[in-house]
Design a protein around this motif. Structure first.
Motif, PDB file in Angstrom:
ATOM      1  N   PHE A   1       0.924  -1.395  -0.039  1.00 39.32           N
ATOM      2  CA  PHE A   1       0.081   0.049   0.049  1.00 39.32           C
ATOM      3  C   PHE A   1       0.860   1.238   0.031  1.00 39.32           C
ATOM      4  CE2 PHE A   1      -2.829   3.043   1.525  1.00 39.32           C
ATOM      5  CZ  PHE A   1      -4.156   2.855   1.149  1.00 39.32           C
ATOM      6  N   VAL A   2       2.131   1.172   0.656  1.00 40.85           N
ATOM      7  CA  VAL A   2       3.005   2.377   0.632  1.00 40.85           C
ATOM      8  C   VAL A   2       3.967   2.377  -0.461  1.00 40.85           C
ATOM      9  CG1 VAL A   2       4.746   3.531   2.025  1.00 40.85           C
ATOM     10  CG2 VAL A   2       2.622   2.396   3.249  1.00 40.85           C
ATOM     11  N   LEU A   3       4.498   1.056  -0.874  1.00 41.43           N
ATOM     12  CA  LEU A   3       5.612   0.885  -1.814  1.00 41.43           C
ATOM     13  C   LEU A   3       5.326   1.627  -3.183  1.00 41.43           C
ATOM     14  CD1 LEU A   3       8.381  -0.097  -2.148  1.00 41.43           C
ATOM     15  CD2 LEU A   3       7.129  -2.268  -3.185  1.00 41.43           C
ATOM     16  N   LEU A   4       4.210   1.312  -3.983  1.00 46.46           N
ATOM     17  CA  LEU A   4       4.103   1.824  -5.056  1.00 46.46           C
ATOM     18  C   LEU A   4       3.237   3.228  -5.142  1.00 46.46           C
ATOM     19  CD1 LEU A   4       3.425  -1.194  -7.541  1.00 46.46           C
ATOM     20  CD2 LEU A   4       5.570   0.246  -7.454  1.00 46.46           C
ATOM     21  N   PRO A   5       2.422   3.233  -4.322  1.00 49.39           N
ATOM     22  CA  PRO A   5       1.589   4.544  -4.356  1.00 49.39           C
ATOM     23  C   PRO A   5       2.468   5.701  -4.177  1.00 49.39           C
ATOM     24  CG  PRO A   5       0.222   2.809  -3.423  1.00 49.39           C
ATOM     25  CD  PRO A   5       1.536   2.305  -3.546  1.00 49.39           C
ATOM     26  N   THR A   6       3.677   5.650  -3.336  1.00 53.64           N
ATOM     27  CA  THR A   6       4.550   6.718  -3.056  1.00 53.64           C
ATOM     28  C   THR A   6       5.057   7.109  -4.564  1.00 53.64           C
ATOM     29  OG1 THR A   6       5.113   5.990  -0.762  1.00 53.64           O
ATOM     30  CG2 THR A   6       6.436   7.517  -1.846  1.00 53.64           C
ATOM     31  N   LEU A   7       5.473   6.256  -5.219  1.00 52.69           N
ATOM     32  CA  LEU A   7       6.187   6.615  -6.609  1.00 52.69           C
ATOM     33  C   LEU A   7       5.081   7.051  -7.558  1.00 52.69           C
ATOM     34  CD1 LEU A   7       8.446   3.440  -7.410  1.00 52.69           C
ATOM     35  CD2 LEU A   7       8.960   5.728  -6.740  1.00 52.69           C
ATOM     36  N   ALA A   8       3.842   6.745  -7.258  1.00 50.75           N
ATOM     37  CA  ALA A   8       2.546   7.075  -8.249  1.00 50.75           C
ATOM     38  C   ALA A   8       2.326   8.482  -7.883  1.00 50.75           C
ATOM     39  CB  ALA A   8       1.504   6.199  -7.980  1.00 50.75           C
ATOM     40  N   LEU A   9       2.482   9.119  -6.521  1.00 48.44           N
ATOM     41  CA  LEU A   9       2.220  10.239  -6.132  1.00 48.44           C
ATOM     42  C   LEU A   9       3.409  11.430  -6.365  1.00 48.44           C
ATOM     43  CD1 LEU A   9       0.297   9.694  -2.649  1.00 48.44           C
ATOM     44  CD2 LEU A   9      -0.402  10.747  -4.827  1.00 48.44           C
ATOM     45  N   THR A  10       4.704  10.931  -6.011  1.00 45.07           N
ATOM     46  CA  THR A  10       5.841  11.926  -6.213  1.00 45.07           C
ATOM     47  C   THR A  10       5.995  12.188  -7.638  1.00 45.07           C
ATOM     48  OG1 THR A  10       6.816  10.495  -4.113  1.00 45.07           O
ATOM     49  CG2 THR A  10       8.416  11.962  -5.421  1.00 45.07           C
ATOM     50  N   SER A  11       6.082  11.324  -8.396  1.00 45.10           N
ATOM     51  CA  SER A  11       6.396  11.734  -9.911  1.00 45.10           C
ATOM     52  C   SER A  11       5.713  12.705 -10.601  1.00 45.10           C
ATOM     53  CB  SER A  11       6.548  10.820 -10.794  1.00 45.10           C
ATOM     54  OG  SER A  11       7.775   9.989 -10.414  1.00 45.10           O
ATOM     55  N   PRO A  12       4.222  12.568 -10.487  1.00 44.20           N
ATOM     56  CA  PRO A  12       3.532  13.651 -10.767  1.00 44.20           C
ATOM     57  C   PRO A  12       3.508  14.798 -10.073  1.00 44.20           C
ATOM     58  CG  PRO A  12       2.249  11.489 -10.566  1.00 44.20           C
ATOM     59  CD  PRO A  12       3.576  11.261 -10.037  1.00 44.20           C
TER      60      PRO A  12
END
Length: 497
Positions: free
Chosen positions: A282-293
């Motif tokens: 829940f933390v691993l990929l959503p962090t990437l999905a939020l940070t780049s945009p």
């Protein structure tokens, strides 16, 4: 005592080892490869902002479903045949990604690509353990895990650089020669292997569970656009999800054989580790999905720079995981779990201080701490899950942990997308309402020319989006905080032998 493949005895084991590790990395890197390239993909395919999550969740969900049936497929049709068919379909998915002209075509290609990637991870590990002597199995399992996590972590950096200088389609072109190398190596060196008597598989259980998960995923992905239960489609997806989970639970309680054996759920450590693994995903990929945009669209960083700013997180994750894996077994793994969770929570707390006026340092520092925390947590979680589990159940336990992490990522991406757009709208209304002391919209419209009013609205929208992104990091922080107390209920590790 196991023996190596005949081809391995002639020296082909090194090539098979390299090919299997490369396949593991390639499968993982394609999860996050489009992350930093999203602005280029959105512009080329006219993809709406609320469709961005499908780029990740479609790949992961399809991979999870097919991964569940990989063992049966390999036993029924042969490991080599399944592996090569998966590689061929993966290459087809890559080509369809590059040929897509609409967002729907692109998502369908990602579904095919994700489904084809499902067998690559578990079969690659099985090949590694067969072609190498038992003395190296522990090291190989660690290398396999490192390749997987390195793939997810390095994807944004590679994708950002390629898309900036060679176009977004190049992020898929680059995997084609790698796929060809793996296919050729397996075709020439890997011997076929299948079960003498293929075991029956619980397709009813898998289908009902998949319907429940896919229905829930579609409900979360589509509800914001369709105004939740005002739409017939949302009612259909909600009903399918409830029915699927209901049939799966009844099936588990009334039958002796299903694709997740009940013995798995009798082990307290595995059950608690599965819940923690879900939160980790829940933390691993959503962090990437939020940070780049956030960096690209709100803070106006170039695509290649955005990708590079995610690299320290991946380096810290892999380095810390490697160090933690070398810790002697006599040391209580629960201390590392609590330490890793504390670092992840603190990193997400640091992310709450993000602002449009910051430079690159807060992003890199928070990424380093979060990566270090995840690197401590992942190997300790594996020790907790399998320390008390019957060795006969370990393959299925490993599959359960992987599924929980993958589904945690898909649900996490959908949840942060929902709250992001809701919070952006709410913050836009709140900020616009207070633009003048008299809160008079007519006064603003009458005193500012149309271009100035549009610029003012853009500024308010940007500020609202930044606040909304920060709120999502708070959700991720609380997700890890909620499961942290479960570590206290894990059984003590067995004495090392």
């Amino acid at each position: 005592m196991t023996t190596a493949l005949p081809s391995a005895a002639m020296g082909g084991h090194r090539t098979l080892t390299v090919a299997a590790l490369t396949a593991t990395y390639m499968q993982a890197v394609n999860i996050s490869l489009p992350n930093a390239a999203l602005p280029h993909i959105q512009g080329a395919l006219s993809m709406a902002n609320d469709e961005v999550g499908w780029v990740f969740s479609s790949y992961i969900a399809a991979s999870a479903v097919v991964m569940s049936v990989t063992s049966w497929l390999a036993g029924r049709y042969g490991r080599k045949a399944v592996y090569q068919v998966s590689l061929a379909l993966f290459a087809l998915g890559l080509m369809l990604d590059t040929m897509a002209t609409t967002s729907l075509q692109f998502v369908l290609a990602r579904i095919l690509q994700g489904a084809a990637s499902g067998p690559l991870g578990p079969l690659s590990l099985a090949i590694l353990l067969e072609v190498q002597p038992p003395a190296r199995h522990g090291r190989l399992s660690l290398m396999w895990s490192l390749c997987f996590l390195l793939g997810i972590s390095s994807g944004p950096g590679i994708g950002g650089w390629l898309s900036e200088y060679h176009g977004w389609r190049s992020i898929f072109h680059v995997s084609l020669p790698i796929t060809a190398f793996i296919f050729l190596a397996m075709a020439l060196l890997l011997r076929e292997k299948r079960a003498a008597r293929p075991q029956p598989f619980d397709f009813f259980g898998l289908v009902t569970f998949s319907i429940g998960m896919i229905g829930l995923q579609m409900l979360l992905d589509r509800s914001e656009r369709l105004e939740w239960f005002a739409s017939t489609e949302i009612w259909i997806e909600a009903s399918a999800s409830v029915l699927g989970f209901y049939l799966f639970i009844v099936h588990v309680l009334t039958t002796k054989t299903h694709f997740l054996r009940t013995g798995l759920f009798k082990d307290r450590n595995l059950v608690l580790s599965t819940v923690i693994s879900f939160a980790l995903g829940f933390v691993l990929l959503p962090t990437l999905a939020l940070t780049s945009p956030m960096l690209e669209e709100l803070l106006n960083y170039p695509v290649d720079t955005t990708g590079l700013m995610t690299v320290p997180r991946g380096v810290a994750l892999v380095a810390t995981m490697l160090i933690t894996s070398l810790v002697p077994g006599q040391i209580d793994y629960r201390h590392f779990m609590l330490g890793g969770m504390a670092l992840v929570v603190y990193a997400n707390w640091m992310m709450l201080g993000y602002s449009p006026a910051m430079d690159w340092r807060p992003v890199v520092e928070a990424g380093l701490l979060q990566g270090g925390g995840l690197g401590m947590l992942i190997p300790a979680l594996g020790k907790a899950a399998f320390g008390t589990l019957d060795p006969k159940l370990r393959p299925e336990g490993s599959a359960l942990l992987n599924l929980s992490r993958l589904y945690g990522s898909t649900i996490g991406i959908a949840v942060v997308q929902i709250f992001f757009y809701d919070n952006t709208q709410a913050m836009h209304v709140a900020l616009a309402r207070d633009l003048t002391p008299y809160r008079a919209v007519a006064h603003i419209a009458g005193s500012i020319a149309a271009p100035g009013l549009a610029a003012l609205n853009d500024m308010v929208t940007q500020q609202s989006a930044v606040v909304a992104v920060i709120d999502q990091f708070e959700i991720l922080m609380f997700a890890m905080l909620i499961v942290s107390p479960l570590v206290l209920f894990l059984r003590k590790p067995r004495p090392a032998t």
